[in-house]
Design a protein around this motif. Structure first.
Motif, PDB file in Angstrom:
ATOM      1  N   UNK A 185     -50.983 116.266  37.056  1.00 14.86           N
ATOM      2  CA  UNK A 185     -49.841 116.100  36.143  1.00 14.86           C
ATOM      3  C   UNK A 185     -48.906 117.297  36.247  1.00 14.86           C
ATOM      4  N   UNK A 186     -47.629 117.035  35.954  1.00 14.64           N
ATOM      5  CA  UNK A 186     -46.615 118.091  36.033  1.00 14.64           C
ATOM      6  C   UNK A 186     -45.501 117.827  35.032  1.00 14.64           C
ATOM      7  N   UNK A 187     -44.983 118.904  34.448  1.00 12.46           N
ATOM      8  CA  UNK A 187     -43.826 118.762  33.542  1.00 12.46           C
ATOM      9  C   UNK A 187     -42.508 119.055  34.254  1.00 12.46           C
ATOM     10  N   UNK A 188     -42.565 119.369  35.541  1.00  7.16           N
ATOM     11  CA  UNK A 188     -41.351 119.712  36.298  1.00  7.16           C
ATOM     12  C   UNK A 188     -41.012 118.580  37.250  1.00  7.16           C
ATOM     13  N   UNK A 189     -39.896 117.915  37.016  1.00  9.43           N
ATOM     14  CA  UNK A 189     -39.470 116.854  37.924  1.00  9.43           C
ATOM     15  C   UNK A 189     -37.949 116.845  37.985  1.00  9.43           C
ATOM     16  N   UNK A 190     -37.409 116.861  39.217  1.00  5.40           N
ATOM     17  CA  UNK A 190     -35.941 116.859  39.469  1.00  5.40           C
ATOM     18  C   UNK A 190     -35.316 115.600  38.882  1.00  5.40           C
ATOM     19  N   UNK A 191     -34.231 115.587  38.254  1.00  2.86           N
ATOM     20  CA  UNK A 191     -33.667 116.523  37.314  1.00  2.86           C
ATOM     21  C   UNK A 191     -33.791 115.881  35.953  1.00  2.86           C
ATOM     22  N   UNK A 192     -34.903 115.147  35.807  1.00  2.00           N
ATOM     23  CA  UNK A 192     -35.192 114.440  34.565  1.00  2.00           C
ATOM     24  C   UNK A 192     -36.156 115.244  33.719  1.00  2.00           C
ATOM     25  N   UNK A 193     -37.116 115.903  34.407  1.00  3.95           N
ATOM     26  CA  UNK A 193     -38.135 116.689  33.738  1.00  3.95           C
ATOM     27  C   UNK A 193     -38.963 115.893  32.743  1.00  3.95           C
ATOM     28  N   UNK A 194     -39.180 114.637  33.090  1.00  2.00           N
ATOM     29  CA  UNK A 194     -40.227 113.865  32.424  1.00  2.00           C
ATOM     30  C   UNK A 194     -41.568 114.480  32.809  1.00  2.00           C
ATOM     31  N   UNK A 195     -42.582 114.253  31.985  1.00  4.19           N
ATOM     32  CA  UNK A 195     -43.926 114.645  32.417  1.00  4.19           C
ATOM     33  C   UNK A 195     -44.474 113.517  33.291  1.00  4.19           C
ATOM     34  N   UNK A 196     -44.873 113.845  34.493  1.00  7.05           N
ATOM     35  CA  UNK A 196     -45.390 112.857  35.438  1.00  7.05           C
ATOM     36  C   UNK A 196     -46.903 113.048  35.546  1.00  7.05           C
ATOM     37  N   UNK A 197     -47.637 111.942  35.411  1.00  9.72           N
ATOM     38  CA  UNK A 197     -49.102 112.004  35.508  1.00  9.72           C
ATOM     39  C   UNK A 197     -49.565 110.974  36.537  1.00  9.72           C
ATOM     40  N   UNK A 198     -50.253 111.461  37.569  1.00 10.14           N
ATOM     41  CA  UNK A 198     -50.814 110.568  38.593  1.00 10.14           C
ATOM     42  C   UNK A 198     -52.323 110.613  38.406  1.00 10.14           C
ATOM     43  N   UNK A 199     -52.987 109.454  38.402  1.00 10.41           N
ATOM     44  CA  UNK A 199     -54.425 109.537  38.153  1.00 10.41           C
ATOM     45  C   UNK A 199     -55.215 108.360  38.664  1.00 10.41           C
ATOM     46  N   UNK A 200     -56.509 108.622  38.856  1.00  3.92           N
ATOM     47  CA  UNK A 200     -57.410 107.546  39.250  1.00  3.92           C
ATOM     48  C   UNK A 200     -58.134 106.960  38.036  1.00  3.92           C
ATOM     49  N   UNK A 201     -58.145 107.715  36.928  1.00  2.11           N
ATOM     50  CA  UNK A 201     -58.755 107.153  35.714  1.00  2.11           C
ATOM     51  C   UNK A 201     -58.033 107.654  34.472  1.00  2.11           C
ATOM     52  N   UNK A 202     -58.051 106.821  33.437  1.00  4.67           N
ATOM     53  CA  UNK A 202     -57.240 107.083  32.241  1.00  4.67           C
ATOM     54  C   UNK A 202     -57.745 108.294  31.471  1.00  4.67           C
ATOM     55  N   UNK A 203     -59.040 108.519  31.527  1.00  5.50           N
ATOM     56  CA  UNK A 203     -59.611 109.620  30.767  1.00  5.50           C
ATOM     57  C   UNK A 203     -59.133 110.977  31.315  1.00  5.50           C
ATOM     58  N   UNK A 204     -59.188 111.141  32.640  1.00  3.25           N
ATOM     59  CA  UNK A 204     -58.693 112.390  33.235  1.00  3.25           C
ATOM     60  C   UNK A 204     -57.174 112.526  33.079  1.00  3.25           C
ATOM     61  N   UNK A 205     -56.478 111.404  33.087  1.00  3.57           N
ATOM     62  CA  UNK A 205     -55.016 111.460  32.883  1.00  3.57           C
ATOM     63  C   UNK A 205     -54.709 112.001  31.482  1.00  3.57           C
ATOM     64  N   UNK A 206     -55.507 111.594  30.500  1.00  8.20           N
ATOM     65  CA  UNK A 206     -55.307 112.086  29.124  1.00  8.20           C
ATOM     66  C   UNK A 206     -55.632 113.581  29.044  1.00  8.20           C
ATOM     67  N   UNK A 207     -56.714 113.995  29.714  1.00  8.08           N
ATOM     68  CA  UNK A 207     -57.091 115.428  29.694  1.00  8.08           C
ATOM     69  C   UNK A 207     -55.989 116.281  30.340  1.00  8.08           C
ATOM     70  N   UNK A 208     -55.476 115.814  31.489  1.00  7.27           N
ATOM     71  CA  UNK A 208     -54.396 116.558  32.176  1.00  7.27           C
ATOM     72  C   UNK A 208     -53.166 116.660  31.278  1.00  7.27           C
ATOM     73  N   UNK A 209     -52.810 115.565  30.642  1.00  4.03           N
ATOM     74  CA  UNK A 209     -51.615 115.558  29.776  1.00  4.03           C
ATOM     75  C   UNK A 209     -51.806 116.498  28.591  1.00  4.03           C
ATOM     76  N   UNK A 210     -52.965 116.445  27.978  1.00  2.00           N
ATOM     77  CA  UNK A 210     -53.214 117.315  26.816  1.00  2.00           C
ATOM     78  C   UNK A 210     -53.217 118.798  27.209  1.00  2.00           C
ATOM     79  N   UNK A 211     -53.676 119.077  28.425  1.00  2.00           N
ATOM     80  CA  UNK A 211     -53.654 120.465  28.908  1.00  2.00           C
ATOM     81  C   UNK A 211     -52.203 120.959  29.016  1.00  2.00           C
ATOM     82  N   UNK A 212     -51.323 120.087  29.508  1.00  2.00           N
ATOM     83  CA  UNK A 212     -49.917 120.493  29.647  1.00  2.00           C
ATOM     84  C   UNK A 212     -49.240 120.627  28.281  1.00  2.00           C
ATOM     85  N   UNK A 213     -49.669 119.821  27.320  1.00  2.00           N
ATOM     86  CA  UNK A 213     -49.120 119.986  25.955  1.00  2.00           C
ATOM     87  C   UNK A 213     -49.577 121.337  25.407  1.00  2.00           C
TER      88      UNK A 213
END
Ligand code: FE2
Length: 587
Positions: free
Chosen positions: A469-497
């Motif tokens: 996951x990343x909070x840096x994206x040209x030039x929208x700066x949406x948070x982008x999360x790529x994942x193989x499972x929803x649980x790890x996607x949630x953990x990555x997102x919460x870490x960035x928060x």
């Protein structure tokens, strides 16, 4: 930071005549003259305050009891280098980047803080200007000229016309940054045309971005007052732009490297080089450490056959001529600001000494001047406006047993095409499939505090991780999360928060690598070395776990970028770039 020439002429004139004494004299210089393309031996340079008063063979008349004399011992002396277009609102604070740039002989940076503006608007732009001021390097800025990328899909912040007008009154704001939506120019979009004419009325520079256009569209673009471009990727594009009176910045940086393609043709064609420059368009911490900066462009160009004095001229004088600053900067001559480099030879181009405004800032490969610590307002470190995630926030539901997904197929780290994959749903939920290299991908608006988000599928990523996951994206700066499972996607997102921004890699519930970017979610407040190490760990973790690409950090960076083909994801949905319409993730 610097005196004006108008206020200095009496003092400079007095030193040149010997009626007043110099602060500093450099003697025994092998001067690389960008004005005559000569190497002038035994030159002496007298400096008072921050400007050069005298250049010649005998500065004895400028010496006084307090004059510092440095014997350069017949080493080579050139004007400081410039990077005429780069984005320094990434990875590290301007002060941290400046230290590395100075070691490469770059004394002037022309910054386009497009992502800071997309996240923090005009107030953030003003704060960012302060971070570039009173540093022992010159940082000039432009108002970002490309926001929003497409108002139909983008939610990025931008500047109003009146804000643009007041921004350019600032002495370090030179004009408008890369106008990359050329269709807004060729279709005479009213706000764009007003913005361009405002800049021209204020006698400001307008930087261009003419990727992929030629002939009548390019003529329309140039006739609108936009006189530079850093997008040519081959010599034909360079030549067409030069013939129309444009200035061309040959890009060699972290996004693209075009020198090798272009320089040999410049030589074989005998092209006039006085409207050519080098630019980086942005350098990540690993690249500036590994390759260098504009010094790298000089070394590489000389290896390709360019004459050293032509390379130096492209790295110095031409930039300031383009920005209408030639009376102050670009060469070593009376009246100019004393930005001076000293080299041992004409091969390495790593300066042993760097002076900015007559002050020694680099000696023997080290920065020898203090950088004042800058305060970053707390509001600029609170930009990930999202609530805590659970794995249910990443679900894609379908009542059908088998669905056809419209995937974002990664052709490389940047370019996408639409793909198609048959996926099965279980209990009404459609999951990613590592076996078929099909991933979930989500984009969340993290700037405005809305609940706007979209989720789809991404294909051809390859790394055996749980989430990236990343909070840096040209030039929208949406948070982008790529994942193989929803649980790890949630953990990555919460870490960035929790970190209020950055990049993170998660596998089986564990954080494998993390690069905190606390300032606006795109810049770290940590040291250059710490950022470099964290960034390297992000890349190597994903690559070592099987990613198909060597620069995986570019994937979330470019996924929402509407100026490139073919399928993009933004918090508002998945966009077919050519049709300019949304598509559904599953049929
Ligand atoms: Fe750029």
């Amino acid at each position: 930071m610097n005196s004006s020439l108008a206020s200095s002429i009496s003092s400079l004139n007095s030193v040149a005549m010997g009626d007043k004494k110099a602060d500093l004299v450099l003697k025994n210089c092998n001067l690389l003259s960008v004005y005559t393309k000569e190497i002038i031996s035994k030159t002496q340079i007298a400096i008072i305050n921050d400007r050069i008063a005298y250049v010649g063979l005998n500065a004895a008349h400028t010496l006084g009891s307090k004059t510092v004399v440095i014997d350069v011992e017949n080493k080579y002396v050139s004007p400081g280098f410039a990077d005429p277009h780069l984005h320094i609102d990434q990875f590290v604070l301007p002060s941290e980047f400046a230290k590395k740039a100075l070691l490469c002989g770059v004394t002037s940076l022309f910054s386009d803080p497009i992502d800071i503006v997309s996240i923090l608007g005009y107030k953030g732009f003003q704060e960012f200007l302060k971070l570039g001021e009173n540093l022992p390097i010159r940082i000039f800025q432009v108002v970002p000229g490309g926001l929003p990328v497409d108002a139909k899909f983008s939610n990025s912040k931008t500047l109003s016309l009146s804000q643009e007008k007041s921004a350019v009154k600032h002495p370090h704001v030179l004009g408008l940054g890369e106008v990359f939506s050329w269709t807004k120019v060729t279709q005479r979009d009213p706000k764009t045309m007003k913005s361009l004419s405002t800049m021209l009325e204020c006698d400001c520079i307008i930087n261009g971005h003419t990727a992929g256009i030629s002939e009548k569209k390019l003529n329309a673009y140039v006739s609108s007052g936009i006189l530079s471009c850093h997008e040519p990727i081959n010599f034909d594009q360079v030549l067409e732009r030069l013939r129309l009176g444009m200035w061309v910045m040959i890009r060699e940086g972290s996004i693209r490297r075009d020198l090798k393609e272009i320089i040999p043709h410049i030589l074989s064609h005998g092209t006039y080089i006085n409207r050519l420059m080098f630019c980086s368009d942005g350098l990540d911490p690993l690249d500036i450490t590994k390759f260098g900066h504009i010094d790298h462009c000089i070394r590489e160009s000389i290896k390709l056959g360019l004459k050293p004095l032509d390379a130096i001229t492209m790295a110095s004088k031409n930039n300031f001529d383009y920005y209408n600053m030639g009376k102050d900067l670009g060469g070593i001559a009376p009246g100019k600001l004393a930005d001076i480099l000293i080299f041992n030879d004409l091969k390495s181009f790593k300066p042993t000494k760097v002076f900015v405004g007559g002050k020694l800032v680099v000696s023997h490969g080290s920065v020898v001047t203090q950088f004042k610590k800058k305060v970053i307002s707390p509001w600029m470190k609170k930009t990930v406006k999202l609530k805590k995630f659970s794995k249910n926030d990443f679900l894609i539901k379908s009542k059908k047993k088998n669905v056809i997904a419209n995937t974002i197929f990664m052709q490389n780290e940047i370019i996408t095409k639409i793909g198609s994959a048959e996926l099965h749903s279980k209990d009404g939920i459609v999951s990613a499939s590592l076996d078929y290299d099909i991933w979930k991908v989500a984009a969340f608006d993290r700037i405005h505090g809305t609940n706007r988000h979209s989720i789809g599928f991404l294909e051809n990523f390859g790394a055996e991780i749980g989430a990236f996951a990343s909070t840096w994206s040209f030039h929208e700066n949406d948070m982008i999360v790529i994942g193989s499972n929803d649980s790890d996607m949630a953990i990555a997102s919460n870490h960035l928060i929790k970190n209020q921004g950055g990049l993170v890699v998660v596998k089986s519930g564990k954080i494998l690598a993390s690069l905190p970017l606390q300032f606006a979610g795109i810049i770290s407040t940590d040291s250059f070395e710490m950022v470099s190490s964290n960034f390297q760990k992000i890349i190597s973790t994903i690559v070592d776990l099987g990613c198909k690409f060597t620069r995986p950090h570019l994937i979330p960076l470019f996924l929402p970028f509407l100026a490139l083909p073919s399928i993009r994801i933004l918090s508002g949905g998945i966009v077919d770039v050519k049709k300019r319409s949304y598509i559904q993730p599953i049929n």
